[in-house]
Structures are given as structure tokens and as C-alpha cells.
Design a protein around this motif. Structure first.
Motif, short mmCIF file in Angstrom:
data_model
loop_
_atom_site.label_atom_id
_atom_site.label_comp_id
_atom_site.label_asym_id
_atom_site.label_seq_id
_atom_site.Cartn_x
_atom_site.Cartn_y
_atom_site.Cartn_z
N LEU A 92 0.82 -1.21 0.00
CA LEU A 92 0.00 0.00 0.00
C LEU A 92 0.86 1.26 0.00
N GLU A 93 2.01 1.20 0.63
CA GLU A 93 2.93 2.34 0.59
C GLU A 93 3.43 2.56 -0.83
N ALA A 94 3.67 1.45 -1.55
CA ALA A 94 4.12 1.54 -2.94
C ALA A 94 3.02 2.14 -3.82
N VAL A 95 1.77 1.92 -3.47
CA VAL A 95 0.66 2.55 -4.18
C VAL A 95 0.60 4.04 -3.84
N GLY A 146 -0.18 17.44 -1.25
CA GLY A 146 -0.48 17.69 0.15
C GLY A 146 -1.68 16.89 0.60
N GLY A 147 -2.03 17.02 1.86
CA GLY A 147 -3.15 16.28 2.40
C GLY A 147 -2.81 14.82 2.64
N LEU A 148 -3.83 14.00 2.74
CA LEU A 148 -3.65 12.58 3.03
C LEU A 148 -3.83 11.75 1.76
N ILE A 149 -3.21 10.59 1.76
CA ILE A 149 -3.33 9.66 0.64
C ILE A 149 -3.87 8.35 1.20
N ALA A 150 -4.95 7.87 0.59
CA ALA A 150 -5.58 6.63 1.04
C ALA A 150 -5.44 5.58 -0.07
N PRO A 151 -4.40 4.74 -0.02
CA PRO A 151 -4.23 3.71 -1.03
C PRO A 151 -5.10 2.50 -0.72
N ALA A 199 -6.06 6.43 -3.96
CA ALA A 199 -5.16 5.99 -5.02
C ALA A 199 -5.15 4.47 -5.11
N SER A 200 -5.17 3.95 -6.33
CA SER A 200 -5.19 2.49 -6.49
C SER A 200 -4.93 2.09 -7.94
N PRO A 201 -4.32 0.91 -8.15
CA PRO A 201 -4.25 0.35 -9.50
C PRO A 201 -5.51 -0.45 -9.84
N THR A 202 -6.37 -0.64 -8.84
CA THR A 202 -7.62 -1.40 -9.03
C THR A 202 -8.81 -0.54 -8.60
N VAL A 214 -5.66 6.83 -10.41
CA VAL A 214 -5.25 5.51 -10.87
C VAL A 214 -3.72 5.49 -11.01
N VAL A 215 -3.08 4.52 -10.36
CA VAL A 215 -1.63 4.39 -10.41
C VAL A 215 -1.27 3.04 -11.02
N SER A 216 0.01 2.84 -11.28
CA SER A 216 0.47 1.62 -11.93
C SER A 216 0.36 0.40 -11.02
N ALA A 217 0.00 -0.73 -11.63
CA ALA A 217 -0.04 -2.00 -10.89
C ALA A 217 1.34 -2.62 -10.78
N ALA A 218 2.30 -2.10 -11.54
CA ALA A 218 3.69 -2.60 -11.46
C ALA A 218 4.37 -1.93 -10.26
#
Length: 232
Positions: A96-99, A107-112, A163-166, A186-190
Motif C-alpha cells: 500500500l505504501e508503494a501505491v 499535500g493532504g492525506l493519501i488513502a491507497p 489511489a489504487s491500480p484497481t 489511478v496508479v500503476s499496478a507494477a
């Protein structure tokens, strides 16, 4: 620092060769055969392309969870074996950190979040502080509606980027709830290239493991254990 990074947390994982923060080569772990065979088949090809051998690496970076029980076990076992044989350290990186690290949010928070199957998602909450991400929660596994409610409680009124690849596993719930105005980045699944970079950062901070101390973040029981408990 030359790093071999691997992600076996999902059905299709990835490998990467990273030098400090520069990705030299990467490859998906595609295939229908078990991870225990395709990981090493793709690894042999990647090393041949780069003209490298396993003993050349200074660090092994691996996704330690959450994710597929079988996939994680294969990846962690491989990393432990290499670390033991070549006397090199391991960087255990949360998937999840990699996501979250891929988010362009300044800024702000990121919820992967990731697809956890069984109608659930794996999720977490991070805050970007300068060049680093700080985890603000334990990894959770919940239904999409439960995760959104948990996120509202944890984040409060602060701006939060999902944020998520799915993205599809959560997108439908955003259109039918009070969160429908929230967009998902949307981020990379790799994940392996990012895991390599995060592994380098961990090495700079001295947060490394070895073959004895490396552990997985399975979050929940394996399918086999659930089925056994149900039938017992």
C-alpha cells in the motif's frame, strides 16, 4: 546501491532492477503457471538482459503485504533465501505504501487501496511529509462501504486522495454514497520499481531486515485456513 525488487502481492506481480533511485530494468511476472515457477523464469530473463547475477545486488526489496497469501509467501521465501546465501540485507515494503508513493498529490492525506478479493479491499492511510510518506494507520481489510466509513472517521475533514491500480473495486460505491464526489487517482499496478526506490530509502534510514527477521503482513487468514475453519 544495486537493488533487486520484487512484488508478488497480486495475481500479476513485477520485478525491477534499481540503482539507488534509478530504475534500470523492470518486467511483469505474467503467466498462468504458479508463482513458484514463473518468478524464477522471469528473473532469469531479467538478469540475462541486464548481464547481472544475483550476487551483484546490495539489497533485496520485497513486498511484505498485504496481498495474496501464496504470492507473498513465494516472494518472501525467495528474498530470504537470497539474503541468506549472499549475506545481503532485505527491505520489506508495504504494498500500500508503494501505491501511495505513486500519487501525484502534493499535500493532504493519501488513502491507497487494493483489491483483496472476497468482496473486500486492503486499505491504509498515509501523509506525505517532504520526500517521505508516514503511515497513519494499520493496514485494514474491509468491505468497500466499511472502508469508506473507516476513512471518513480516520481522515476527518482533511483533504484525502484515494489511489489504487484497481479503482473499480471502490468506484461503484463512490457513485452511490455520500462520497460520490471523490475521485480515485489511478496508479500503476507494477509496484516493483517503486518498491525498489522505497527499499533504497529504507536502507538510507537503516530500516532493514535479514532472513531471520523478515516477516509478512498477511492481514487476514489464507483461503485454505478459512475453508478449514468453516468445515471443521
Amino acid at each position: 546501491m544495486l537493488i533487486l525488487a520484487l512484488d508478488t502481492s497480486t495475481a500479476v506481480g513485477s520485478l525491477a532492477i534499481v540503482e539507488d533511485l534509478r530504475v534500470i530494468r523492470e518486467a511483469p511476472l505474467a503467466g498462468e503457471d504458479p508463482y513458484s515457477s514463473r518468478l524464477f523464469r522471469h528473473l532469469d530473463s531479467l538478469l540475462a538482459e541486464a548481464n547481472l547475477e544475483l550476487q551483484a545486488f546490495d539489497l533485496f526489496a520485497v513486498a511484505a503485504g498485504p496481498g495474496s497469501f501464496t504470492g507473498l509467501r513465494v516472494g518472501l521465501t525467495a528474498a530470504k533465501g537470497w539474503a541468506e546465501v549472499f549475506g545481503k540485507p532485505i527491505a520489506a515494503v508495504n504494498a500500500l505504501e508503494a501505491v501511495a508513493a505513486q500519487s501525484k498529490s502534493a499535500g493532504g492525506l493519501i488513502a491507497p487501496f487494493l483489491d483483496a478479493r472476497r468482496g473486500e479491499v486492503y486499505g491504509g492511510l498515509y501523509e506525505r511529509r517532504g520526500e517521505q510518506l508516514e503511515s497513519l494507520s494499520e493496514t485494514v481489510v474491509m468491505s468497500p462501504t466499511e472502508y469508506l466509513a473507516w476513512l471518513r472517521d480516520e481522515a476527518g475533514v482533511r483533504d484525502t486522495t484515494l489511489a489504487s491500480p484497481t479503482p473499480n473495486v471502490l468506484a461503484a460505491y463512490l457513485t452511490s454514497t455520500a462520497d460520490r464526489t471523490i475521485e480515485i487517482e489511478v496508479v500503476s499496478a507494477a509496484l516493483a520499481p517503486v518498491i525498489g526506490k522505497l527499499g533504497y530509502a529504507k536502507a538510507q534510514r537503516g530500516k532493514l531486515a535479514d532472513a531471520l527477521t523478515l516477516d509478512a503482513d498477511y492481514v487476514r487468514r489464507s483461503d485454505a485456513e478459512v475453508l478449514w475453519k468453516t468445515s471443521a
